[in-house]
Scaffold this active site. Sequence first.
Site, PDB file in Angstrom:
ATOM      1  N   ASP A  74       0.844  -1.198   0.000  1.00 28.19           N
ATOM      2  CA  ASP A  74       0.000   0.000   0.000  1.00 28.19           C
ATOM      3  C   ASP A  74       0.879   1.249   0.000  1.00 28.19           C
ATOM      4  O   ASP A  74       1.088   1.868   1.032  1.00 28.19           O
ATOM      5  CB  ASP A  74      -0.907  -0.011   1.231  1.00 28.19           C
ATOM      6  CG  ASP A  74      -1.874   1.170   1.250  1.00 28.19           C
ATOM      7  OD1 ASP A  74      -2.164   1.707   0.166  1.00 28.19           O
ATOM      8  OD2 ASP A  74      -2.305   1.562   2.350  1.00 28.19           O
ATOM      9  N   GLU A  95      -2.548  10.139  -1.011  1.00 25.18           N
ATOM     10  CA  GLU A  95      -3.764   9.320  -1.103  1.00 25.18           C
ATOM     11  C   GLU A  95      -4.289   8.924   0.267  1.00 25.18           C
ATOM     12  O   GLU A  95      -5.495   8.822   0.476  1.00 25.18           O
ATOM     13  CB  GLU A  95      -3.478   8.069  -1.936  1.00 25.18           C
ATOM     14  CG  GLU A  95      -4.696   7.189  -2.228  1.00 25.18           C
ATOM     15  CD  GLU A  95      -4.991   6.148  -1.160  1.00 25.18           C
ATOM     16  OE1 GLU A  95      -6.067   5.533  -1.214  1.00 25.18           O
ATOM     17  OE2 GLU A  95      -4.138   5.959  -0.269  1.00 25.18           O
ATOM     18  N   GLU A  96      -3.371   8.684   1.202  1.00 32.31           N
ATOM     19  CA  GLU A  96      -3.774   8.166   2.508  1.00 32.31           C
ATOM     20  C   GLU A  96      -4.595   9.158   3.310  1.00 32.31           C
ATOM     21  O   GLU A  96      -5.224   8.780   4.300  1.00 32.31           O
ATOM     22  CB  GLU A  96      -2.537   7.750   3.310  1.00 32.31           C
ATOM     23  CG  GLU A  96      -1.740   6.612   2.695  1.00 32.31           C
ATOM     24  CD  GLU A  96      -2.499   5.290   2.682  1.00 32.31           C
ATOM     25  OE1 GLU A  96      -3.606   5.233   3.239  1.00 32.31           O
ATOM     26  OE2 GLU A  96      -1.981   4.316   2.104  1.00 32.31           O
ATOM     27  N   HIS A 106      -1.630  -1.166   6.932  1.00 41.71           N
ATOM     28  CA  HIS A 106      -1.370   0.085   7.651  1.00 41.71           C
ATOM     29  C   HIS A 106      -0.576  -0.129   8.930  1.00 41.71           C
ATOM     30  O   HIS A 106      -0.691   0.654   9.880  1.00 41.71           O
ATOM     31  CB  HIS A 106      -2.678   0.826   7.965  1.00 41.71           C
ATOM     32  CG  HIS A 106      -3.231   1.562   6.786  1.00 41.71           C
ATOM     33  ND1 HIS A 106      -4.331   2.394   6.872  1.00 41.71           N
ATOM     34  CD2 HIS A 106      -2.846   1.593   5.481  1.00 41.71           C
ATOM     35  CE1 HIS A 106      -4.599   2.905   5.695  1.00 41.71           C
ATOM     36  NE2 HIS A 106      -3.706   2.424   4.825  1.00 41.71           N
TER      37      HIS A 106
END
Length: 994
Positions: free
Chosen positions: A192, A226-227, A327
């Site tokens: 990610d 993006e996060e 995450h």
Amino acid sequence: MKWLLHNPIGFTPLPVTIIISIIYAGLLITLLVIHSVVPSAPENATPVKGINISEAWADLQVLTNGFHPYNSHRNDFVRDWLLRRIETILTENKASNATTSLNDYGVVSHERRSSVQYSERAVIFNDMTSNVTFESGKLSVYFEGTNIMVYVRGKEDDTGHWWTSQSKPNGPGGVLVNAHYDSVSTGYGATDDGIGVVTILQLIKFFTTSGNQPKIGVVALLNNGEEDFLNGANAFCAHPIARSQFLRTFLNLEGAGAGGRATLFRSTDTEVTKFYKGSKHPFGTVVSGDGFKSGFVRSQTDYIIFNGILGLRGLDIAFMEPRSRYHTDQDDTRRTSIDSLWHMLSAALSTIQGLTSDTSSTFRGGDPAKGKVSNGSGSDAVWFDLFGLAFAVFELHTLFALSVTLLVVGPVALIVISAVLFKVDKLYLFSSFKHHHHAEGDDVVGLQGWRGFFRYPIIFAAASAGVVGLAFLLNRINPFIVSSSPYAVWSMMLSAWLFIAWFLSRASDFVRPTALHRAYSLLWMFAGSWILLVLVTVSEERFHIAAGYFMVFYFAALFLATVIAFLELFGLSKKSQYADEYERNLDGQEGPRSPRSGSVSSARLLTPGRDEQTQGVDAEDNEEEDEPGETTSLLRGRVGSTFANYTSRSHIGKPPEAEQVLSEPKKSRVYGYEQPWSWSLPAWTWLLQFLLFAPIAVVFVGQIGLLFMSATYQTLSDGSSSLTVYMVMSIVSVLLLAPLGPYLHRYTFHVPMFLMCIFAGTLIYNLLAFPFSANNRHKLYFIQRVDLDTGINRASLTGIGRPLIYEVIHTLPSAAAQTPSCVQSERYTGLTECSWNGIPPRVVAATHPEVPPMYGYADWLTYNITRIGNEAHIHVKGTNTRNCKIQFNRPISDIRVEGAGDEGPFRRVGDDGSNEIRLWSRTWEKPWDVHVKWASSDENDGGGLDGKVICLWNDENKRTTIPALEELRRFAPVWIGVSKLSDGLVEGSKSFLI
């Protein structure tokens, strides 16, 4: 064994048990292997000209060598490294040979010159100018983008710098491929979205390699941010490339797990999805896409920006498991693999090759909404992979037409076949008896055709209720066991259903055997599935939901199996012929005709005389009663034959009816004590029924069940309902094993008793085992809040349940003697947030190393507010950060940040106003000047405004920066994983009143 040797596919216990067990085991193992094992990457590092897997893996290791969220110094390092890598790739491919100054479109090289590099084949855009303000509910965001774009020119694209023109470029349009290069503050971002980033680097290398130039252009976007509210994709919408109407389709690469296979998350339409078919190892189902559409999946990706804001048509490919590493610091290269990298890279390459080869008008035309691309309109799609080797995609209206056809044709076909059977006098279903006409009158010959009619629904309901009961039991006793042991839960549910269904089937067959059990079972399943298909068809037409596609194939296969059950009745003799044969054989026997159940002559209905009655009784009993003794039965009179003849079927003859009316060859073909007329039923049709129905049911339902499990079993840490997970798993278990129902009464005891042992073991384990482990960690969400006015400093963890969080907090040396304060989480429904006095953070450098951080709190952020009426100008500056936010006690009606660009398709404030604005700068310690406006108030508060100014710090690459978090990583149990609660790991706030 003699039945097996005589007919190895006969409908007898041994063949049924062996064949069904092998097929089911083979199918389930195959599904598990495909789902769990990633196809190996090629041994050759360069399997395709222009692609180098080893190089991509090396790039991933560099990219993930530290946390790199937007608000971190390592993020700048990653950005400069990406620019250098791209320039190196273009130089090696001789695709970078000129530079021209174009200040309006950003800085290109790592020396940050105001230019855009371009050549005949490629252009690099280093976007340091796109600023955007947008709203998300009652939240407003101001963001300064730092995206990197590479345009690879297509053979049929416009020449020149079409992005500098105000007019739309000519040609068939272009393809966007996107990944984000920022990570979260608590994760290294291997999947990610590190693999997505290095995949794009390889795509740039491939399409700029000599001989690989695409027909239409490719824009490779590496977005940053993006996060946090998909900021990077939103900033891209303000760039000239996005506004030029050049792009038509897109492929978004994402990660919502930490390895495994990259799945096709969702797509916009059938036409664009067809280009994914070229993937060597396709993986995914439309069920995941409908999960997003229906709101069941709450997280989002850049997909919604490209489709929802720009109007592009495209696909979302992402990693999805294991969620416990998502995450966290376990999203690293150690726990992913080069095989996973190749799986995403190969899928992306084949998809982009397909999209760039399409020069038709499929993605052009139409009347777009304001600000969106005119790229036509697609059709709703149905798609799924088959064993990871093939990919099916077709339009939803095709599925709807098939559904309606099956709903009509299915019942009609069975009614027609039943009518023909009735016409030819072979409808033994629902037939209790048959009249036999002879000179003496009419006899009623029993057929026992209703026997077993109500059996299957009772068995099905009991077995299903048992599995659902287990779901409630686990949810109450050990609700989180599925987080670490999903296959133990599956094993428990599957073995429980099969054992209960087998036991009841064998017991009912022992008491009341019937040759129609298969037919009635399939008929009941057909009726239930028909009702489910009605619901699926309504959802297809009204809500455009394609996730029920599996039910269409499930019903179609079940329909064919049911038709065979009806057709095999044509192999029986006519009911009238059976009745005639029954009477002839009885009449031809020596001695007086013995009475028979269900056959009553009208002549014999005349009342006989006393002598005849006595004679009849004597003839029937034919034995003297002895005086009762020690061995005499406790029941007086002759014992009935209800159970007497079922002691051991292999050593006892056929029932009286079969002995009386059938010849020896025919008697040998009647199984056990089933109806005598069943001697002519085909012995092999059961296998055809099973092969038509069971594999289709297992493959379609099993695939969806595994996908659902992977997507949800470790989301309980996010507040997802554990009962929902268990209920869906129980439903999938029932649908998987329901095809066994018609055959379980022929199953031997060996497999069910083995599964009973499996059930007992897994039940005990699931109820008593600790639900988390080092490989399947429970995720807790960390944040540390500092009140810069008072000096109060509270670190907090958010997770499931107060006792578990207490246990973790009390392992920390600094919190061992404290009593945490717990409240319901505002961010995650169903979770609890517990806080304690944390070790002061050192996110801002102190004047001296020995000076406690709290003495420098006042300098962490500064602000100044000037009010004019119902408007205010707020000046905010944070130290060692580029992310702050302002919270208001009442909604503000307008926001404007100095330096913001043209908002394009965005609104700054929603219809209900904004209670918060989040500020992101590409420059460290840059001040923000924010202008806000609010409505007048009727309250006696002077119409003012109060709230908080908050700055955020995310950089944990220096372990001493946030010692409370470092302490948590060092001393918390190994079964705990730490993730971020919000945008910042540390928030420092000051209150204001206007």
